[in-house]
Design an enzyme around this catalytic site. Structure first.
Site, PDB file in Angstrom:
ATOM      1  N   GLU A   1     -67.392  -6.680  41.867  1.00  0.00           N
ATOM      2  CA  GLU A   1     -66.413  -5.660  40.967  1.00  0.00           C
ATOM      3  C   GLU A   1     -66.752  -6.152  39.420  1.00  0.00           C
ATOM      4  O   GLU A   1     -67.260  -7.110  39.039  1.00  0.00           O
ATOM      5  CB  GLU A   1     -65.156  -5.873  41.403  1.00  0.00           C
ATOM      6  CG  GLU A   1     -64.517  -6.978  41.239  1.00  0.00           C
ATOM      7  CD  GLU A   1     -63.110  -7.011  41.634  1.00  0.00           C
ATOM      8  OE1 GLU A   1     -62.313  -6.023  41.780  1.00  0.00           O
ATOM      9  OE2 GLU A   1     -62.511  -8.241  41.927  1.00  0.00           O
TER      10      GLU A   1
ATOM     11  N   LYS B   1     -53.642 -10.061  42.897  1.00  0.00           N
ATOM     12  CA  LYS B   1     -53.533  -9.487  41.279  1.00  0.00           C
ATOM     13  C   LYS B   1     -52.834 -10.809  40.554  1.00  0.00           C
ATOM     14  O   LYS B   1     -51.636 -10.473  40.147  1.00  0.00           O
ATOM     15  CB  LYS B   1     -53.161  -8.134  41.235  1.00  0.00           C
ATOM     16  CG  LYS B   1     -53.488  -7.607  40.023  1.00  0.00           C
ATOM     17  CD  LYS B   1     -53.170  -6.031  39.938  1.00  0.00           C
ATOM     18  CE  LYS B   1     -53.600  -5.370  38.708  1.00  0.00           C
ATOM     19  NZ  LYS B   1     -55.011  -5.436  38.341  1.00  0.00           N
TER      20      LYS B   1
END
Length: 287
Positions: A180, A147
């Protein structure tokens, strides 16, 4: 009311919060971040978020700037100062300040830690009217499981979606499969009632809300399958939805120019949203 940020050991006025011009996060996107939801003054899934932060730091070989105990204290103190009841806590850690060079600094530097909060509306069990998504090519790097703050491809995809009138972008790989969303995980429900989401690998971020929803689906005895699904399959699905710390469970009623199912939020997304809200309401109370 004054709004505060936390920057490298100090609580400062949000309007005056700053980092050094040679912070590697600013110049090289050499850093990671986490976002934790807050509902009724309670942190949602705090431990899994902090575990993922630790993993991201380890993958980039950045030392934790403070201990977990200290970080938990800072989160709560910032929430208290900002009187945060419903919203988000944003945490960012970069490698720190060093003379600009692509390689890691040759001398030790202190990682930079920044936290801010954001107020949001109180999300309830009602899913609302649903959202539209727009497909976009997935042009991100091959370590989307970390992330990082390097989000420019996500930004461009999200902007293209918004300019087309959609809320979110669904990223599509070279094989035509949905990886995603630009800032969410993607799910569909097939005609056979299977709940499908892509398996966690280096191509997607292992969403914390996604993980919680897997547990909820298991308790509800839903048939969950983790596998790739194509954009074409998604357009033929009975239902579709997104998940994230900011959107909880939000139905997708249109993909590009095709309605999903009957073009209305479906029963699976509604049920999962209700159960997730119950979970969120049982979070840790901040005093």
């Amino acid at each position: 009311m004054a709004r505060y940020a936390y920057v490298n050991g100090r609580y400062v006025d949000h309007r005056e919060a700053s980092v050094h011009i040679e912070d590697r996060g600013y110049q090289l996107a050499d850093g990671v971040y986490e976002v934790v939801g807050v509902r009724d003054g309670k942190l949602i899934d705090e431990k899994p978020h902090l575990d993922r932060l630790d993993r991201s730091l380890k993958e980039l070989r950045i030392a934790p700037p403070v201990s977990r105990k200290t970080l938990c204290f800072v989160i709560r103190e910032l929430m208290r100062r900002n009187r945060l009841r419903d919203g988000l806590v944003y945490m960012q850690v970069t490698r720190g300040v060093a003379r600009r060079d692509h390689a890691f600094p040759t001398t030790p530097v202190r990682p930079s830690l920044v936290l801010t909060t954001k107020n949001t509306r109180h999300l309830g069990p009602d899913v609302g009217p649903g959202i539209a998504v727009r497909s976009q090519p997935d042009i991100r790097w091959e370590r989307c499981d970390i992330k990082t703050v390097a989000l420019l491809p996500n930004v461009l995809a999200k902007q293209a979606a918004r300019e087309s009138g959609a809320y979110e972008a669904w990223l599509v790989d070279a094989k035509g499969c949905v990886t995603e969303g630009a800032s969410t995980n993607a799910w569909i429900v097939t005609g056979d009632g299977e709940l499908i989401t892509r398996q966690t690998d280096s191509g997607i971020l292992a969403g914390i809300t996604r993980g919680t929803l897997k547990s909820i689906a298991d308790k509800l005895q839903l048939k969950l399958v983790e596998r790739p699904f194509s954009l074409a399959e998604a357009k033929q699905a009975n239902e579709a939805f997104i998940t994230s710390a900011t959107s909880f469970v939000t139905p997708v009623i249109r993909i590009d120019d095709a309605p999903v199912g009957d073009g209305k939020p479906g029963p699976t997304a509604r049920r999962l949203r209700e159960e997730y809200v119950r979970f969120a309401e049982a979070g840790e109370t901040v005093t």
